[in-house]
Write a protein that holds these residues in place. Sequence first.
Motif, mmCIF file in Angstrom:
data_model
loop_
_atom_site.group_PDB
_atom_site.id
_atom_site.type_symbol
_atom_site.label_atom_id
_atom_site.label_comp_id
_atom_site.label_asym_id
_atom_site.label_seq_id
_atom_site.Cartn_x
_atom_site.Cartn_y
_atom_site.Cartn_z
ATOM 1 N N ASP A 286 7.595 1.233 -9.979
ATOM 2 C CA ASP A 286 6.910 1.407 -8.533
ATOM 3 C C ASP A 286 8.024 0.321 -7.953
ATOM 4 O O ASP A 286 8.127 -0.907 -8.112
ATOM 5 N N ARG A 288 8.332 -0.366 -4.650
ATOM 6 C CA ARG A 288 8.050 -0.688 -3.483
ATOM 7 C C ARG A 288 8.384 -2.124 -3.424
ATOM 8 O O ARG A 288 8.335 -2.809 -2.268
ATOM 9 N N ARG A 414 1.972 -3.265 -2.680
ATOM 10 C CA ARG A 414 1.750 -2.013 -3.025
ATOM 11 C C ARG A 414 0.901 -1.226 -1.867
ATOM 12 O O ARG A 414 0.181 -0.343 -2.054
ATOM 13 N N ASP A 415 1.546 -1.247 -0.748
ATOM 14 C CA ASP A 415 1.071 -0.643 0.321
ATOM 15 C C ASP A 415 0.812 0.705 0.235
ATOM 16 O O ASP A 415 2.026 1.438 0.173
ATOM 17 N N LYS A 416 -0.147 1.450 0.271
ATOM 18 C CA LYS A 416 -0.293 2.979 0.032
ATOM 19 C C LYS A 416 0.247 3.866 1.077
ATOM 20 O O LYS A 416 0.579 5.071 0.960
ATOM 21 N N VAL A 418 3.370 2.905 2.450
ATOM 22 C CA VAL A 418 4.471 2.997 2.095
ATOM 23 C C VAL A 418 5.111 3.696 0.882
ATOM 24 O O VAL A 418 4.158 3.828 -0.090
ATOM 25 N N PHE A 419 5.993 4.766 0.914
ATOM 26 C CA PHE A 419 6.683 5.470 -0.071
ATOM 27 C C PHE A 419 7.600 5.250 -0.523
ATOM 28 O O PHE A 419 8.640 5.419 0.240
ATOM 29 N N ALA A 420 7.890 4.957 -1.779
ATOM 30 C CA ALA A 420 9.370 4.726 -2.370
ATOM 31 C C ALA A 420 9.508 5.616 -3.444
ATOM 32 O O ALA A 420 9.072 5.337 -4.696
ATOM 33 N N ASN A 476 5.879 5.455 -5.995
ATOM 34 C CA ASN A 476 5.165 4.464 -5.999
ATOM 35 C C ASN A 476 4.476 4.187 -7.404
ATOM 36 O O ASN A 476 3.224 3.793 -7.419
#
Lengths: 584, 584
Positions: A286, A288, A414-416, A418-420, A476
């Motif tokens: 992850d 992010r 880990r903001d859902k 935000v897409f990494a 993520n």
Amino acid sequence: MYRTHTCGELRMEHVGQAVTLSGWVQTVRKFGSITFVDLRDRYGITQLLIGETLNDQLDANPLGREFVIQAKGTVTERSNKNKNIPTGDVEITISEFTILNASKTPPFTIADDTDGGDELRMKYRYLDLRRNAVKENLILRYKVNRAARNFLDSKGFMDIETPFLIKSTPEGARDFVVPSRMNPNEFYALPQSPQTFKQLLMMSGYDRYYQIVKCFRDEDLRADRQPEFTQIDCEMSFVDQEDILQNFEAMTKFIFKEIKGIDMTDAFPRMTWDDAMKYYGNDKPDIRFEMKLVDLTESGRGKGFKVFDDAELVVAIAAKGCSEYTRKQLDELTDWVKRPQIGMTGLIHIKYNTDGTLKSSVDKFFDEAALKGFAEQCNAQPGDLILILAGREERTRKAMSELRLEMGERLGLRDKNVFAPLWVIDFPLFEYSEDDDRWFARHHPFTSPKPEHIALMDDVSQYGKIKANAYDIVLNGTEIGGGSIRIFQRDLQEKMFAALGMSQEEAHHKFGFLLGAFEYGAPPHGGIAFGFDRLCSLLGGSESIRDFIAFPKNNSGRDVMLDAPAEIDQTQLDELFISLVKPA
Amino acid sequence: MYRTHTCGELRMEHVGQAVTLSGWVQTVRKFGSITFVDLRDRYGITQLLIGETLNDQLDANPLGREFVIQAKGTVTERSNKNKNIPTGDVEITISEFTILNASKTPPFTIADDTDGGDELRMKYRYLDLRRNAVKENLILRYKVNRAARNFLDSKGFMDIETPFLIKSTPEGARDFVVPSRMNPNEFYALPQSPQTFKQLLMMSGYDRYYQIVKCFRDEDLRADRQPEFTQIDCEMSFVDQEDILQNFEAMTKFIFKEIKGIDMTDAFPRMTWDDAMKYYGNDKPDIRFEMKLVDLTESGRGKGFKVFDDAELVVAIAAKGCSEYTRKQLDELTDWVKRPQIGMTGLIHIKYNTDGTLKSSVDKFFDEAALKGFAEQCNAQPGDLILILAGREERTRKAMSELRLEMGERLGLRDKNVFAPLWVIDFPLFEYSEDDDRWFARHHPFTSPKPEHIALMDDVSQYGKIKANAYDIVLNGTEIGGGSIRIFQRDLQEKMFAALGMSQEEAHHKFGFLLGAFEYGAPPHGGIAFGFDRLCSLLGGSESIRDFIAFPKNNSGRDVMLDAPAEIDQTQLDELFISLVKPA
């Protein structure tokens, strides 16, 4: 005709029109002699106003929640407008209505915040599917399906259906099998993926293939797994890894743009599997947030601290701004790593105080200079908290990987929304199974080793070093897809089967058609498969894939609504030439 | 990078460009020191010119048919242009080539007219799929899929996936079953269609559903049937029969326009099932030509001709312009109706000569006036040949239906480039099975009787008279789709199950979830399913659906290429708690 309009389309411009609507009664409210009904369908909710003249009918046949009715009337402007719904400016003044079907009181409320438990909602899945939250999920799934198709169609990929009744060739996961009545004592298998078929299609010259297709694995259903799941399955000819990464990165961006309105302008980062393991402790980082793993094994050694001295691995992370964690918080974190799922015996911490001093749980063994050294290695700043685990290499790395995610969670990293995305590349070709005492294909037996590593296949002691042209796309911290460049030469494929402990006879029995196909002009090819259920759940901001499947199964592989699987008739068993064996 | 262009895209405008192509060697021709190679991929064929300088390489590694090569060179104008292919104006003067993979000589030629027999082509299906004819079929299938989706998407239908591992509820055809490892001695079934699920989705308010989906029937595979087949499966809420006919007529027209460029401007004719049986002898009339069946039972009686007098049915057709059929031709037709598949004992003919005279094989019993009467009933003209069959009603009607098609064929009236769609409506709700001595649902148990016939369900002697809101769409004598308005009331559904001889317990065990769903506000709904394989074969002008399936099974349900079904390991059987029973 049951309706002239849906419950989602009437606006001010329709005022004065005579309309007919059909739908479900969401709510009934009575104010004096007037009854208001919110009528619902897939498209929205429209308010009905039922006046005095229809009260006799209402009294004789009262409307209840989830009744299906047809109502005729005139669109009128609401005095008390509801700005929360698109139809909120109008209501329908009803002249006539018919109950098309009554409804018992549902066992749980059909609302976003329902009072129904999991089991109850699964049993009455047809009611659960009425809830807006679930409906939005299925609409999202449909849109992702369409977006993927549109992208692939535009790139010349052909949707080609592959068979569901195939041959059992278990390698890794278990097959579901299907007894054949016409061929007694023989069985079909349900495909775990259309892998060999899509490769054959490349050999047949179809060049670019895709399918959004059900796959089946008879595995124990821990976590959020389903015995049947859906893949976006793709394959391309005359490509190398770079072509595939480019193409499916573009597809992922297209889907994000279509579904979330997000422009992913940057190229997706790429990370080798080795780096993913080293810096994140797992193969689906992850990214992010940073908080990379730092190896302190060497630097921690020789100071008389037995835990470090005996450890295969000492590994740390620096949690930003956590230096003021209380004793209680630290104890709680220690308990967290001691849970059986994590399995560590303890947690060591170093507080890098904002005043620049350092304080640790191992001050007895490490002076401030040593601690500072650790902090520098971790690239920690004053205000950070360094967390250290030590022990057996694999378990410790895994535990630290989990702890990193946990700290990321606690720190709100880990903001859902935000897409990494990330490509993990250069996977090992093999992995060793202690249980079976043999090497398995990490991806599958059709994955091509890196050309420069093919020579290593002659020496089993080198298997662990062989890297594959295999890649995963990670979002993520979740793998959303994976694939590889395939072997396309018969001799290499045979070498691969042999490496997996398959005799020539067995290889030919299971995959003779594929080995045969290699001999008639197989092109270089490769592909990828996306986990469609998982992709949808990530796009929908949910942890659970079940919420994105119309009729999911529970953790025992049961469809609670259907009550399936179930016993079948003796006649059916007889016709299939099978009998039951009582479990011990 | 394996290629800069495909083998289908280079034109005069590319002359002078340096290009790289990859593909299969279709042909190699040598003229003096020059070698010409036709290089093939999915997109086309491009001619390569390999000059003298590469002859050493060619001699060392000769190119053969189906070799996969990569070739670099310059696009040049051909002196000897080939007007038959889009790339025929140019060729590539090759500077460098690489053999990517060799090929053995294929077991049959990869050409439109192949020398491979059925069995051989099935075994090497991956080679058969390379043939242009098969490739065009799969491309057509893909296009039909896309056209159907585009239409349905534009009309607000949602693609929603339904499960494949469901509950066995055999009613009519046999289910394929799947033993459950996690639920020992219990079985899933593979769906014969998503029927109940799409109905549940309507009850859940999804309003318009579709899916292009695999279905499974474990039936003996006479004729052109496959154990797994694909449906375009659709369902709509708040509709009556007219809404569905309109919508799917529009879809059919859309597909024909997209795929064949045909504008079907006229409304599709509609015919009741009763009329279809009366005038065409079957429920899927080929209306590309008239030649309707004429009932002569009454008018043929009482003239002392025992064959007519004893017959349940005397039925005729008038074949246009066939009055001069020779004795030999007539004998041959007689033999044709005597074949076991047709099963008649004889054929009677009346020649309506061009001079107006009439001559028959039954002149002994019928004078010219009587024959003229028959001719008038048949609406025959001078020059026509009247053919008459007599016997048991069902067999005779069926035989005449076949004879009509045969005569249509012989008269060239069944042009596969002419498309004559038709709705057959008002199907009977039930059909009686002599074998089982009970009534079966003609369509399926969820089909709604016509409201005015519901009362007849209380009297089993009236079952044969009950008509359903069921419809088939027929094209050129083939059913391409069928559907119905569904029952949406619990009491009517229970009555239907009872009529089919199902006890309440059995009905509840099999369909409890559906009966339950009816109680919570089920909307009126109906739908249709198109046989996708069949639709594609008709659009492609073929009799065989197999030609339109990438990996079909043979008449024994076997995949000859995979050699499936096959035996499975004892371990697999043990894990599934089943054992084999040796067939007697």
